[in-house]
Write an enzyme that holds these catalytic residues in place. Structure first.
Site, PDB file in Angstrom:
ATOM      1  N   GLU A   1       0.826  -1.206   0.000  1.00  0.00           N
ATOM      2  CA  GLU A   1       0.000   0.000   0.000  1.00  0.00           C
ATOM      3  C   GLU A   1       0.863   1.261   0.000  1.00  0.00           C
ATOM      4  O   GLU A   1       0.510   2.264  -0.638  1.00  0.00           O
ATOM      5  CB  GLU A   1      -0.943  -0.019   1.198  1.00  0.00           C
ATOM      6  CG  GLU A   1      -2.010  -1.097   1.074  1.00  0.00           C
ATOM      7  CD  GLU A   1      -2.921  -1.201   2.279  1.00  0.00           C
ATOM      8  OE1 GLU A   1      -4.088  -1.592   2.104  1.00  0.00           O
ATOM      9  OE2 GLU A   1      -2.468  -0.892   3.410  1.00  0.00           O
TER      10      GLU A   1
ATOM     11  N   GLU B   1      -3.562 -10.081   3.702  1.00  0.00           N
ATOM     12  CA  GLU B   1      -4.474  -9.763   4.804  1.00  0.00           C
ATOM     13  C   GLU B   1      -5.624 -10.755   4.925  1.00  0.00           C
ATOM     14  O   GLU B   1      -6.088 -11.032   6.037  1.00  0.00           O
ATOM     15  CB  GLU B   1      -5.038  -8.339   4.630  1.00  0.00           C
ATOM     16  CG  GLU B   1      -4.091  -7.232   5.013  1.00  0.00           C
ATOM     17  CD  GLU B   1      -3.161  -6.818   3.891  1.00  0.00           C
ATOM     18  OE1 GLU B   1      -2.556  -5.741   3.998  1.00  0.00           O
ATOM     19  OE2 GLU B   1      -3.011  -7.586   2.909  1.00  0.00           O
TER      20      GLU B   1
END
Length: 260
Positions: free
Chosen positions: A111, A131
């Protein structure tokens, strides 16, 4: 304990290195520190380009520090002025940022990379959004990744957590260049020097237009440009640099950019 973030600047280039062995994972305190560093970079007219990388040869950044989370860092805690990693929610960052991915780039590390403008990667770099396997959501990546690469590839990464090698990442377009590991930082600095020599007011206008146009129709964005409703465009069109660019072209010489 050593400082988890190392910085150095040379001329108008700032280098930021995440240095938290073993995986360069980011806890709340490190995120806040990164936010202050990038805020100061944004606000310092002497700095024109940033490079962000990770220490060591194995990890760029493994993202959120799960050990810190297990010790009490809240996943919805105070990440600082720029959000997680200091970049992805930092307002009005109108300067180029280069990411030099020197190894594993996953979760929040990916990210951070997606929040930069250009991504260079070593040949051994790998990418993933794992995740899903820890029962949480890659929130920023869920917003950004489908806009950067084909939708079905982005959803594959988000839904399965599978790993991409650097060549697949390059093929899908979110890595600009693949380099031997020993050439990565050299190339990052070459690119930074090129950008440092460019027109900072034009870079600022490009970044604001691209950022704001993402949520607008084409015509709405064009109208805001022609009516000088973007602050960076208005400043550019009233600047000495705007005249300098035209004069340098007419006089067949290299322009001297002052950023004003």
């Amino acid at each position: 304990m050593s400082d988890p973030i190392r910085t150095r600047h040379d001329g108008g280039v700032l280098e930021v290195v995440i240095d938290r062995p073993k995986a360069n994972a980011i806890d709340l305190a490190t995120s806040r520190a990164l936010g202050l560093i990038f805020r100061d970079f944004r606000d310092d007219p002497a700095l024109r380009v940033a490079i962000v990388s990770g220490a060591g040869e194995k990890f760029f950044c493994a993202g959120w520090d799960l050990k810190a989370a297990a010790s009490g860092d809240a996943v919805d805690g105070d990440y600082g002025v720029g959000g997680f990693g200091g970049l992805q929610e930092l307002r009005d960052l109108n300067k180029p940022v280069i990411c030099a991915v020197n190894g594993i780039c996953c979760g929040g590390g990916l990210e951070i990379a997606l929040s930069t403008d250009l991504i260079l990667a070593a040949e051994h770099a790998t990418f993933a959004l794992p995740e899903i396997r820890s029962g949480t959501v890659a929130d920023a990546a869920s917003i950004k990744l489908p806009k950067r690469i084909p939708y079905h590839i982005a959803m594959d990464m988000l839904l399965t957590g599978r790993w991409l090698d650097v060549h697949e990442a390059h093929r899908w377009g979110f890595v600009n260049e693949v380099l031997p590991a020993d050439r990565l930082m050299e190339r990052a600095w070459e690119l930074a020097r090129l950008l440092e020599s460019g027109p900072p007011l034009v870079y600022a206008a490009i970044k604001e237009i691209v950022r704001e146009a993402e949520g607008s129709t084409f015509q709405t964005a064009m109208n805001k440009i022609t009516k000088r409703q973007f602050a960076t465009v208005d400043r550019l069109y009233s600047s000495e640099d705007q005249l300098e660019g035209a004069r340098a072209f007419a006089e067949k010489r290299s322009p001297i950019w002052k950023g004003k």
